[in-house]
Design a protein around this motif. Structure first.
Motif, PDB file in Angstrom:
ATOM      1  N   THR A   1      57.283  10.038  16.263  1.00 13.65           N
ATOM      2  CA  THR A   1      57.793   8.667  16.333  1.00 13.65           C
ATOM      3  C   THR A   1      56.671   7.730  16.781  1.00 13.65           C
ATOM      4  OG1 THR A   1      58.495   8.622  18.659  1.00 13.65           O
ATOM      5  CG2 THR A   1      60.080   9.509  17.049  1.00 13.65           C
TER       6      THR A   1
ATOM      7  N   GLN B   1      55.155  12.128  25.511  1.00 16.15           N
ATOM      8  CA  GLN B   1      55.058  10.696  25.193  1.00 16.15           C
ATOM      9  C   GLN B   1      53.678  10.200  25.595  1.00 16.15           C
ATOM     10  OE1 GLN B   1      58.460   8.161  25.918  1.00 16.15           O
ATOM     11  NE2 GLN B   1      57.121   6.642  26.827  1.00 16.15           N
TER      12      GLN B   1
ATOM     13  N   HIS C   1      50.641   1.117  21.229  1.00 13.87           N
ATOM     14  CA  HIS C   1      51.795   1.830  20.683  1.00 13.87           C
ATOM     15  C   HIS C   1      52.274   2.886  21.668  1.00 13.87           C
ATOM     16  CE1 HIS C   1      51.601   0.108  16.688  1.00 13.87           C
ATOM     17  NE2 HIS C   1      50.308   0.381  16.634  1.00 13.87           N
ATOM     18  N   ARG C   2      53.524   3.286  21.474  1.00 15.32           N
ATOM     19  CA  ARG C   2      54.109   4.405  22.212  1.00 15.32           C
ATOM     20  C   ARG C   2      54.468   5.474  21.177  1.00 15.32           C
ATOM     21  NH1 ARG C   2      58.471   2.258  23.567  1.00 15.32           N
ATOM     22  NH2 ARG C   2      59.915   3.501  22.380  1.00 15.32           N
TER      23      ARG C   2
ATOM     24  N   ASP D   1      56.621   3.857  18.513  1.00 16.12           N
ATOM     25  CA  ASP D   1      57.407   2.760  19.089  1.00 16.12           C
ATOM     26  C   ASP D   1      58.905   2.964  18.877  1.00 16.12           C
ATOM     27  OD1 ASP D   1      55.009   1.554  19.879  1.00 16.12           O
ATOM     28  OD2 ASP D   1      54.787   0.575  17.936  1.00 16.12           O
ATOM     29  N   GLY D   2      59.350   4.206  18.987  1.00 18.54           N
ATOM     30  CA  GLY D   2      60.758   4.557  18.859  1.00 18.54           C
ATOM     31  C   GLY D   2      61.243   4.763  17.431  1.00 18.54           C
ATOM     32  N   ALA D   3      60.424   4.460  16.442  1.00 18.96           N
ATOM     33  CA  ALA D   3      60.815   4.623  15.032  1.00 18.96           C
ATOM     34  C   ALA D   3      60.342   5.982  14.522  1.00 18.96           C
ATOM     35  CB  ALA D   3      60.211   3.517  14.179  1.00 18.96           C
ATOM     36  N   PRO D   4      61.222   6.728  13.848  1.00 16.61           N
ATOM     37  CA  PRO D   4      60.823   8.036  13.332  1.00 16.61           C
ATOM     38  C   PRO D   4      59.807   7.902  12.189  1.00 16.61           C
ATOM     39  CG  PRO D   4      63.047   7.488  12.604  1.00 16.61           C
ATOM     40  CD  PRO D   4      62.612   6.401  13.546  1.00 16.61           C
TER      41      PRO D   4
ATOM     42  N   THR E   1      55.676   9.612  20.429  1.00 14.91           N
ATOM     43  CA  THR E   1      56.260  10.839  20.950  1.00 14.91           C
ATOM     44  C   THR E   1      56.089  11.936  19.903  1.00 14.91           C
ATOM     45  OG1 THR E   1      58.458  10.322  20.104  1.00 14.91           O
ATOM     46  CG2 THR E   1      57.998   9.701  22.389  1.00 14.91           C
TER      47      THR E   1
ATOM     48  N   GLU F   1      51.590   6.427  25.786  1.00  9.30           N
ATOM     49  CA  GLU F   1      51.430   4.990  25.574  1.00  9.30           C
ATOM     50  C   GLU F   1      49.939   4.761  25.478  1.00  9.30           C
ATOM     51  OE1 GLU F   1      53.838   2.189  27.430  1.00  9.30           O
ATOM     52  OE2 GLU F   1      55.482   3.596  27.725  1.00  9.30           O
TER      53      GLU F   1
ATOM     54  N   GLN G   1      58.913  17.472  23.498  1.00 10.77           N
ATOM     55  CA  GLN G   1      58.293  16.188  23.187  1.00 10.77           C
ATOM     56  C   GLN G   1      57.470  15.666  24.366  1.00 10.77           C
ATOM     57  OE1 GLN G   1      58.939  14.547  19.830  1.00 10.77           O
ATOM     58  NE2 GLN G   1      59.172  16.779  19.778  1.00 10.77           N
TER      59      GLN G   1
END
Length: 159
Positions: free
Chosen positions: A118, A41, A56-57, A120-123, A59, A43, A39
């Motif tokens: 993902t 990442q 947004h962030r 913002d941390g949401a799948p 991954t 931003e 993975q």
């Protein structure tokens, strides 16, 4: 509701991406499959025509890694053959984007383009992965809910 119907509904809710075209190993991938890759990442901030600047962030794996594993049909007898390959992406909303292999190739553009799993941390397992181009100022190529990626090396000669 029966367990069989509930399982069918859950399975149907998981988005798939079809990898097709000039590939030795065409396949179908889910977000869960993409999470099995190394993975990266990113931003990002990009301009959206309808809602202004978005932050947004994301991954996910590099698009180059995923497509390389599918075995693009580069001709080893042709010098720099990979430069003629194009990548076409389609999203659930009908949004399309086109890029060249050279953009993501480490020997050329080296763009860290993600096939995001993902946001913002949401799948994104139900919506499907998103194309993320951290180098783009405008978000027009950020294809959401990718359903298909086609690698095409059909451009062998120019007029």
């Amino acid at each position: 509701m029966s367990r069989t119907r509930a399982a069918a509904r859950t399975t149907a809710a998981v988005a798939e991406v079809v990898l097709a075209g000039d590939l030795a190993r065409p396949s179908r991938l889910t977000v869960a499959d993409l999470l099995g890759w190394p993975q990266q990442q990113a931003e990002v901030a990009f301009e959206c025509a309808t809602s202004g600047v978005r932050h947004h962030r994301f991954t996910g794996p590099l698009l180059h890694d995923v497509l390389s594993a599918a075995g693009p049909g580069f001709d080893p007898a042709r010098r720099k053959d990979r430069l003629r390959f194009l990548i076409a992406l389609t999203g659930t909303d009908g949004h399309h984007s086109l890029m060249s292999w050279a953009e993501i190739d480490p020997d050329f553009g080296r763009a860290p383009v993600l096939l995001a799993a993902t946001i913002d941390g949401a799948p994104l397992d139900r919506a499907g992965p998103q194309l993320v181009l951290p180098q783009d100022r405008c978000g027009a190529r950020y294809v959401s809910g990718i359903t298909a990626i086609r690698v095409d090396g059909g451009y062998r000669s120019w007029p």
